[in-house]
Design a protein around this motif. Structure first.
Motif, short mmCIF file in Angstrom:
data_model
loop_
_atom_site.label_atom_id
_atom_site.label_comp_id
_atom_site.label_asym_id
_atom_site.label_seq_id
_atom_site.Cartn_x
_atom_site.Cartn_y
_atom_site.Cartn_z
N GLU A 74 0.82 -1.22 0.00
CA GLU A 74 0.00 0.00 0.00
C GLU A 74 0.85 1.26 0.00
O GLU A 74 0.45 2.28 -0.56
N LYS A 75 2.01 1.21 0.62
CA LYS A 75 2.92 2.36 0.65
C LYS A 75 3.76 2.47 -0.63
O LYS A 75 4.50 3.43 -0.80
N GLY A 76 3.67 1.49 -1.50
CA GLY A 76 4.42 1.54 -2.76
C GLY A 76 5.86 1.09 -2.65
O GLY A 76 6.67 1.35 -3.55
N LEU A 77 6.20 0.39 -1.58
CA LEU A 77 7.58 -0.07 -1.40
C LEU A 77 7.86 -1.37 -2.14
O LEU A 77 9.02 -1.68 -2.42
N VAL A 78 6.82 -2.13 -2.45
CA VAL A 78 6.97 -3.37 -3.21
C VAL A 78 5.93 -3.38 -4.33
O VAL A 78 4.85 -2.79 -4.20
N ALA A 79 6.25 -4.08 -5.40
CA ALA A 79 5.36 -4.09 -6.57
C ALA A 79 4.22 -5.10 -6.43
O ALA A 79 3.12 -4.87 -6.93
N LYS A 80 4.49 -6.22 -5.75
CA LYS A 80 3.48 -7.27 -5.65
C LYS A 80 3.38 -7.73 -4.20
O LYS A 80 4.35 -8.22 -3.62
N GLU A 81 2.19 -7.59 -3.64
CA GLU A 81 1.97 -7.93 -2.23
C GLU A 81 2.22 -9.41 -1.94
O GLU A 81 2.94 -9.76 -1.01
N LYS A 82 1.64 -10.28 -2.74
CA LYS A 82 1.76 -11.72 -2.48
C LYS A 82 3.21 -12.18 -2.65
O LYS A 82 3.70 -13.00 -1.86
N LEU A 83 3.91 -11.65 -3.64
CA LEU A 83 5.31 -12.01 -3.84
C LEU A 83 6.15 -11.57 -2.65
O LEU A 83 6.99 -12.33 -2.16
N PHE A 84 5.90 -10.36 -2.15
CA PHE A 84 6.63 -9.89 -0.98
C PHE A 84 6.32 -10.75 0.25
O PHE A 84 7.21 -11.04 1.05
N TYR A 85 5.08 -11.19 0.38
CA TYR A 85 4.72 -12.09 1.48
C TYR A 85 5.58 -13.35 1.42
O TYR A 85 6.12 -13.79 2.43
N TYR A 86 5.70 -13.93 0.24
CA TYR A 86 6.53 -15.14 0.09
C TYR A 86 8.00 -14.84 0.38
O TYR A 86 8.71 -15.67 0.94
N GLN A 87 8.46 -13.65 0.01
CA GLN A 87 9.84 -13.26 0.31
C GLN A 87 10.04 -13.14 1.82
O GLN A 87 11.09 -13.53 2.34
N ILE A 88 9.05 -12.62 2.52
CA ILE A 88 9.14 -12.53 3.98
C ILE A 88 9.23 -13.93 4.59
O ILE A 88 10.10 -14.20 5.42
N ILE A 89 8.35 -14.81 4.16
CA ILE A 89 8.31 -16.17 4.69
C ILE A 89 9.65 -16.89 4.44
O ILE A 89 10.13 -17.63 5.30
N ALA A 90 10.25 -16.65 3.28
CA ALA A 90 11.50 -17.33 2.93
C ALA A 90 12.74 -16.67 3.52
O ALA A 90 13.82 -17.24 3.46
N SER A 91 12.57 -15.49 4.12
CA SER A 91 13.75 -14.76 4.61
C SER A 91 14.13 -15.16 6.03
O SER A 91 13.36 -15.79 6.74
N ASP A 92 15.32 -14.73 6.43
CA ASP A 92 15.80 -14.95 7.79
C ASP A 92 15.16 -13.98 8.78
O ASP A 92 15.34 -14.12 9.98
#
Length: 125
Positions: A74-92
């Protein structure tokens, strides 16, 4: 031709069609999985450094990964919400974000944003 030969031709044709459909499904699922994995692990920023803008976000440690992904989208920091969610889950950094208000830029990689909100090096208000 006898009925036996016709049944054999039909049975072989049906088997070939089923196998082709199975191969097509496997190909499509494999392509989708590869693309998703590639997008998750080959991160890109929303903007390049010449177009970057600063965005202030307020984070609480009680936020879920979905809430964080929605906020950043919503703040425009990432292009795709769902993709960023998966990146969060996969991150340390999953679930390790700290309470505070952070100033992030749109030229940051998603992992760099997660790192910034997970350490005390970013100034909080």
């Amino acid at each position: 031709m006898s009925n036996k030969n016709i049944r054999l031709i039909i049975a072989v044709s049906v088997n070939v069609i089923v196998i082709l459909i199975g191969v097509l499904i496997i190909y499509r699922v494999g392509t989708y999985a590869y693309t998703l994995g590639n997008n998750i692990f080959n991160e890109v920023a929303v903007d390049d450094s010449s177009n970057a803008r600063s965005v202030e976000v307020t984070i609480t440690s009680s936020m879920s990964a979905k809430q964080l992904a929605k906020l950043f989208y919503e703040k425009g920091l990432v292009a795709k919400e769902k993709l960023f969610y998966y990146q969060i889950i996969a991150s340390d950094y999953n679930g390790d974000w700290l309470d505070g208000t952070y100033t992030l830029t749109t030229d940051m990689l998603p992992t760099d944003m997660l790192k910034a909100i997970s350490t005390a090096t970013t100034s909080s208000n």
